[in-house]
Write an enzyme that holds these catalytic residues in place. Structure first.
Site, short mmCIF file in Angstrom:
data_model
loop_
_atom_site.label_atom_id
_atom_site.label_comp_id
_atom_site.label_asym_id
_atom_site.label_seq_id
_atom_site.Cartn_x
_atom_site.Cartn_y
_atom_site.Cartn_z
N LYS A 215 28.14 45.61 55.12
CA LYS A 215 29.37 46.68 55.22
C LYS A 215 29.62 47.14 54.00
O LYS A 215 31.11 46.18 53.36
CB LYS A 215 30.05 46.16 56.55
CG LYS A 215 31.11 47.09 56.95
CD LYS A 215 32.71 47.17 57.39
CE LYS A 215 32.98 47.25 55.57
NZ LYS A 215 33.72 48.07 55.07
N GLU B 86 37.33 37.07 47.90
CA GLU B 86 37.87 37.06 45.77
C GLU B 86 38.63 38.81 46.40
O GLU B 86 38.43 39.53 46.63
CB GLU B 86 36.05 38.04 45.03
CG GLU B 86 35.05 36.64 44.79
CD GLU B 86 35.47 35.88 43.83
OE1 GLU B 86 36.70 36.28 43.19
OE2 GLU B 86 35.03 34.52 43.91
N CYS C 150 40.30 44.44 39.51
CA CYS C 150 40.37 43.32 40.07
C CYS C 150 41.38 42.77 38.94
O CYS C 150 41.94 42.32 38.65
CB CYS C 150 39.37 42.35 40.91
SG CYS C 150 38.02 42.22 40.08
N GLU D 50 50.15 44.30 42.17
CA GLU D 50 48.74 44.87 42.43
C GLU D 50 48.73 46.21 42.16
O GLU D 50 49.44 46.88 43.63
CB GLU D 50 47.49 44.56 42.66
CG GLU D 50 46.72 44.89 42.46
CD GLU D 50 44.80 43.89 42.80
OE1 GLU D 50 44.96 44.02 44.22
OE2 GLU D 50 43.85 43.67 42.23
P1 NAD Z 1 39.98 45.69 51.30
O1 NAD Z 1 40.37 45.37 51.34
O2 NAD Z 1 40.91 47.27 51.37
O3 NAD Z 1 38.80 46.60 51.53
C1 NAD Z 1 37.57 45.87 51.43
C2 NAD Z 1 36.62 45.84 52.47
O4 NAD Z 1 37.09 45.15 53.25
C3 NAD Z 1 36.45 46.55 52.87
O5 NAD Z 1 34.95 46.93 52.81
C4 NAD Z 1 36.95 47.25 54.02
O6 NAD Z 1 36.63 48.18 54.61
C5 NAD Z 1 36.89 45.44 54.30
N1 NAD Z 1 38.45 45.53 55.59
C6 NAD Z 1 39.73 46.05 56.03
N2 NAD Z 1 39.97 44.92 56.94
C7 NAD Z 1 39.14 44.16 57.12
C8 NAD Z 1 39.57 43.43 58.25
N3 NAD Z 1 40.40 43.31 59.44
N4 NAD Z 1 38.00 43.00 58.76
C9 NAD Z 1 36.74 42.75 57.55
N5 NAD Z 1 36.50 43.42 57.17
C10 NAD Z 1 38.01 44.41 56.83
O7 NAD Z 1 39.70 46.66 49.44
P2 NAD Z 1 39.28 47.63 48.27
O8 NAD Z 1 40.97 48.74 48.68
O9 NAD Z 1 37.86 48.20 49.11
O10 NAD Z 1 39.33 47.04 47.31
C11 NAD Z 1 40.23 46.65 46.32
C12 NAD Z 1 40.54 45.54 46.34
O11 NAD Z 1 39.47 45.20 45.72
C13 NAD Z 1 42.12 44.91 45.04
O12 NAD Z 1 43.27 43.88 45.52
C14 NAD Z 1 41.15 44.24 44.38
O13 NAD Z 1 42.13 43.48 43.36
C15 NAD Z 1 40.05 43.36 44.70
N6 NAD Z 1 38.80 42.82 44.35
C16 NAD Z 1 38.97 41.56 44.03
C17 NAD Z 1 37.39 41.36 42.96
C18 NAD Z 1 37.52 40.52 42.82
O14 NAD Z 1 35.89 39.32 42.77
N7 NAD Z 1 38.38 38.91 42.54
C19 NAD Z 1 37.25 42.20 42.99
C20 NAD Z 1 36.86 43.64 43.01
C21 NAD Z 1 37.78 43.94 43.66
#
Ligand code: NAD
Length: 499
Positions: free
Chosen positions: A178, A253, A287, A388
């Protein structure tokens, strides 16, 4: 009502391209121009269930395909991606917004990961070890687990899926993927290329849609034993809670609040380059972005002046244009969040040194552009130094010495990346030991991970797992210990101690 001429796309389930059961759709738009780039199925639990059924059925054969053969498919995928690197990077500049050289780097990371994990097909090493009993052979082997739910964010729309899907596949699992709703086009392209590389029907499936519907069902589905998620801390906590009843393997992550430490003895030119690249590259939406700069007293003023000058020279624009340094942020709500932190910082008494506003005019008005922003005189406890922001904003914090710098760097809930600029080898080694982070850079910014090293963070950045490198295999396999007794008699471990 306005109609769109953008192309429509489908889910990929069991080797067939299909619409969502509900028939509902959503659009993906360019954050630089607002142009609609594609129409995608807004899927629901029904679609997830079909994809999981397909992945579960395909698992029975895929797990028995020799691992080197599974690896060969990843090699083919890596080569296809390499052939289409420029085209996919162009697509990324349009759909996600990052500038072309960075988009090409994102694709390259997936090429590297495919080749690295393809090679794992001929390793996937277990261990052999002596037995405490005579005529007995002991070994441990890695075994696949089943259907893996892969849930990804939008900021590395090709690299992050590869970090998860390549190891999952080579280990013998099948996948329901997804992607984020901001980058479905790139997710779709990724799966198209996997199919072209020869991944059999059902082994990889893609289901488009939101976290609340598609993601949530994947997390709760009883036939999905592994969930790998990259996203925000809040999402990670919710996913872990929702998966608890089924005792799933959860690999998270999550966010970061990474700092670059600059000491008085640092090469300042190098430090400025490292900070600008780490704080404003990908518009700060990494991130591992450097959203704090911890500077020692002696160089604080000089560093501040140089950073402001460098930030003001950065050119904003659509990622695909030549000479653009900083692209848009992903969407309106990200833009609003980033700007709200500017207001929070000002309200807390931090000094806004540059930026702090939405950029418009000169072709920027239709996109989500934010000026590179630097706060000075930031107290380590302020929200701009703790939370963040995920945008082109960084906070300068003044410290007296290296010990205080490390304490400030560690004084947050996250622990992903860290960095120190110093010419003193003793100080550098102490920092390598004491910085609470999954990654530490010496005399380099906070970004630039390579695929053959473990990637991930401590504290609130994750739950103890790593992706990339050998460590990733632990997420996608179970260990099995095997004892072969060829003595022809009953031997009792721990009891027959005399033999
Ligand atoms: P997000 O948490 O909003 O979404 C991430 C994914 O999770 C999306 O596909 C979203 O649709 C899905 N999602 C949301 N709610 C969910 C639920 N209840 N159940 C299952 N899936 C769900 O994050 P974003 O805005 O897409 O990305 C930014 C975030 O990602 C930042 O916090 C960033 O630091 C983090 N990030 C971390 C890393 C790492 O390796 N540590 C790398 C890249 C991004």
């Amino acid at each position: 009502m306005a109609t769109t001429t953008a192309k429509s796309f489908q889910n990929y389930i069991g080797g067939e391209w299909v619409d969502a059961a509900s028939g509902e759709t959503f659009e993906t738009k360019s954050p630089a121009t607002g142009e609609t780039l594609g129409v995608f199925p807004r899927s629901s639990a029904d679609d997830v269930d079909k994809a999981v059924d397909a992945a579960k059925a395909a698992y029975e054969e895929w797990r028995l395909v020799p691992a080197p053969r599974r690896g060969e498919i990843l090699f083919r995928f890596g080569r296809l991606l390499a052939d289409q690197k420029d085209e996919v990077a162009q697509l990324m500049a349009r759909e996600m917004g990052k500038v072309l050289p960075e988009a090409a780097g994102d694709v390259q990371e997936a090429i590297d990961m495919s080749f690295y994990m393809g090679g794992e097909g001929r390793r996937l090493f277990g261990q052999t070890t002596p037995s405490e009993l005579k005529d007995k052979f002991n070994m441990s082997v890695r075994q696949p687990i089943g259907v893996v739910g892969v849930i990804t964010p939008w900021n590395f729309p090709i690299a992050i899926p590869s970090w998860k899907i390549a190891p999952a596949l080579v280990c013998g699992n099948t996948v329901v993927f997804k992607p984020a709703t901001d980058t479905p086009l790139l997710g779709e392209r990724f799966v198209e290329l996997l199919a072209e590389a020869g991944v059999p029907p059902g082994v990889v499936n893609i289901v488009h849609g939101g976290g609340g519907a598609v993601g949530d069902r994947l997390v709760k589905h009883p036939d999905v034993p592994v969930i790998t998620l990259t996203g925000s801390r809040e999402t990670g906590v919710e996913v872990m809670r929702n998966a608890a009843d089924n005792l799933k393997h959860i690999h998270l992550e999550l966010g970061g609040k990474n700092a670059i430490i600059v000491l008085d003895d640092a090469d300042l030119d190098l430090a400025v380059e490292g900070i600008v690249w780490s704080a404003f590259g990908t518009s700060g939406q990494r991130c591992t972005a450097a959203s704090r700069v911890i500077a020692q007293d002696g160089i604080y003023e000089d560093l501040q002046a140089r950073l402001v000058k460098a930030a003001e020279q950065l050119r904003l624009g659509p990622g695909w244009e030549d000479g653009v340094d900083v692209g848009p942020v992903i969407n309106q709500s990200a833009l609003d969040k980033i700007h709200s932190y500017t207001e929070i910082g000002k309200g807390e008494g931090a000094k806004l040194l540059t930026g702090g506003e939405v950029a418009s005019g000169n072709g920027l008005s239709d996109g989500f552009f934010y000026r590179p922003t630097i706060f000075g005189d930031v107290d380590p406890g302020m929200r701009v130094a703790q939370e963040e922001i995920f945008g082109p904003t960084t906070a300068l914090i003044r410290v007296r010495d290296a010990d205080e710098a490390v304490r400030v760097s560690n004084g947050i809930e996250f622990g992903l990346s860290s960095s120190i600029f110093t010419r003193d080898v003793n100080t550098a080694f102490r920092a390598m030991r004491d910085l609470e982070a999954g990654i530490t850079y010496i005399n380099a910014g906070t970004i630039g991970a390579e695929v053959h090293l473990p990637f991930g963070g401590v504290k609130g950045t994750g739950n103890g797992h790593r992706e990339a490198g050998q460590a990733a295999l632990d997420v996608f396999t179970e260990w099995k210990s095997i004892y072969v007794d060829y003595s022809g008699k009953l031997q009792k471990a721990q009891i027959d101690t005399a033999s």
